[in-house]
Design an enzyme around this catalytic site. Structure first.
Site, PDB file in Angstrom:
ATOM      1  N   ASP A 165       0.774  -1.296  -0.172  1.00 36.75           N
ATOM      2  CA  ASP A 165       0.108  -0.054   0.125  1.00 36.75           C
ATOM      3  C   ASP A 165       0.719   1.312   0.105  1.00 36.75           C
ATOM      4  OD1 ASP A 165       0.862  -0.433   2.524  1.00 36.75           O
ATOM      5  OD2 ASP A 165      -0.722   0.637   3.527  1.00 36.75           O
ATOM      6  N   GLU A 166       2.216   1.283  -0.220  1.00 34.48           N
ATOM      7  CA  GLU A 166       3.019   2.310   0.080  1.00 34.48           C
ATOM      8  C   GLU A 166       4.131   2.165  -1.170  1.00 34.48           C
ATOM      9  OE1 GLU A 166       4.912   5.304   3.280  1.00 34.48           O
ATOM     10  OE2 GLU A 166       4.490   2.967   3.579  1.00 34.48           O
TER      11      GLU A 166
END
Length: 346
Positions: free
Chosen positions: A94-95
């Protein structure tokens, strides 16, 4: 992404929207993998024991993780990034860092690119993302956290040093709780305190990381965005429904964890030299034990042997064991092992 796993669950299950949600764990055992923003208001956060999370938020809804779904959504998001730049350094599902200095659509403003990416993510996944824009990775990471959720923040070169000055060292990316506590004991509480110390002082107290701390206190970070960044470790762990108290039970519980680690290594074509055993007891105290070989671990049988050898001296335990984990680090792509085999055959 904002509370990624929990947000995906709330997206796919309308009855969870607006409610405090924890992904992972259970009512009594395990740990929280992700918490919705509704849960975070009660102080629930990732890596918190489930029993603590339940105490902080009695209305908390526990949801089992669906990593196949999270990976699929992550690939959707990665494809959106790739429309703008090939220089993408993922940090997790997610990053990621993106270098948009020269971007595929010829957009002059990094802020405009971030706005377009966030809008595309919202349109294609119905999820929100926060973006940080700056002239280096350290400040971009700080900026991405500054206005979560669904936020965007820019730290310009003129703003950078002053922004760091007032920041508590515990907020610095790369400064964990133990390092933060050590800095506090040295009278270092924020960026301006950190900047007051010499390179020699910081290296004396923090080793190789001292140079990194010296420069980020001045808003300087020369690390490039690396799309080919090599993973440093591979690990797996499991929290058990009942505490383990015998060596036989612990060995039986450890073998599937080892198998999971090795299966990943086989699929990714990587090997590692350092095996670390992680043990968490019923009172949440934790120990690790490591062993580094002269060469990479050759096969799963060797990983079994080393992991079990690290486990055996810990018995009999004074407390039951609630969690076991195995981590393989000092990774390479297997070429060292191939070269060693070639030399042996010659």
């Amino acid at each position: 992404m904002d509370a990624f796993y929990a947000s995906v669950e709330q997206r796919d299950h309308p009855e969870l929207r607006g409610r405090p949600v924890a992904v992972g764990g259970s009512r009594e055992r395990g740990v929280v993998a992700a918490a919705s923003y509704e849960a975070r208001k009660f102080g629930v956060h990732s890596a918190m024991p489930s029993v603590t999370a339940r105490r902080k938020c009695p209305e908390l809804v526990f949801v089992p993780p669906r990593f196949d779904v999270y990976k699929a959504v992550s690939l959707q998001i990665r494809a959106i990034f790739a429309e703008h730049t090939p220089l993408i350094e993922p940090l997790s599902l997610d990053e990621a860092y993106l270098d948009v200095s020269e971007n595929l659509q010829g957009i002059a403003s990094a802020t405009e690119i971030a706005q377009r990416i966030r809008a595309s993510i919202k349109a294609e996944t119905a999820l929100t993302a926060s973006a940080g824009i700056s002239y280096n990775k350290f400040l971009a990471k700080l900026a991405s956290d500054h206005r979560k959720p669904d936020g965007l923040f820019v730290i310009t070169p003129r703003m950078g040093p002053a922004f760091v000055e007032a920041l508590p060292v515990g907020k610095f990316h790369g400064v964990g709780p133990a390092t933060s506590a050590r800095m506090n004991r040295l009278g270092i509480h924020n960026g301006i305190d950190l900047r007051a110390h010499s390179m020699a002082f910081l290296q004396q107290h923090f080793g190789k990381a001292g140079a990194y701390y010296y420069w980020i206190a001045r808003g300087v970070d020369e690390r490039p965005v690396r799309p080919d960044r090599i993973r440093k470790s591979v690990g797996a762990e499991n929290t058990f429904a009942t505490d383990l108290v015998t060596l036989d039970a612990a060995c039986a519980a450890l073998l599937p964890i080892i198998e999971k680690v090795w299966r990943y290594c086989e699929g990714a074509g990587i090997r590692g030299r350092t095996v670390t055993l992680k043990v968490k007891y019923a009172d949440f105290s934790q120990v690790t034990r490591s062993r580094t070989g002269l060469g990479p671990v050759a096969n799963q049988a060797e990983l079994d042997q080393v992991s079990l050898a690290l486990l055996e001296p810990l018995f009999p335990p004074q407390r039951g064991i609630r969690l076991l984990g195995v981590i393989l680090s000092s990774l390479d792509d297997g070429s060292e092992m191939a070269e060693a085999q070639l030399r042996l055959s010659v």
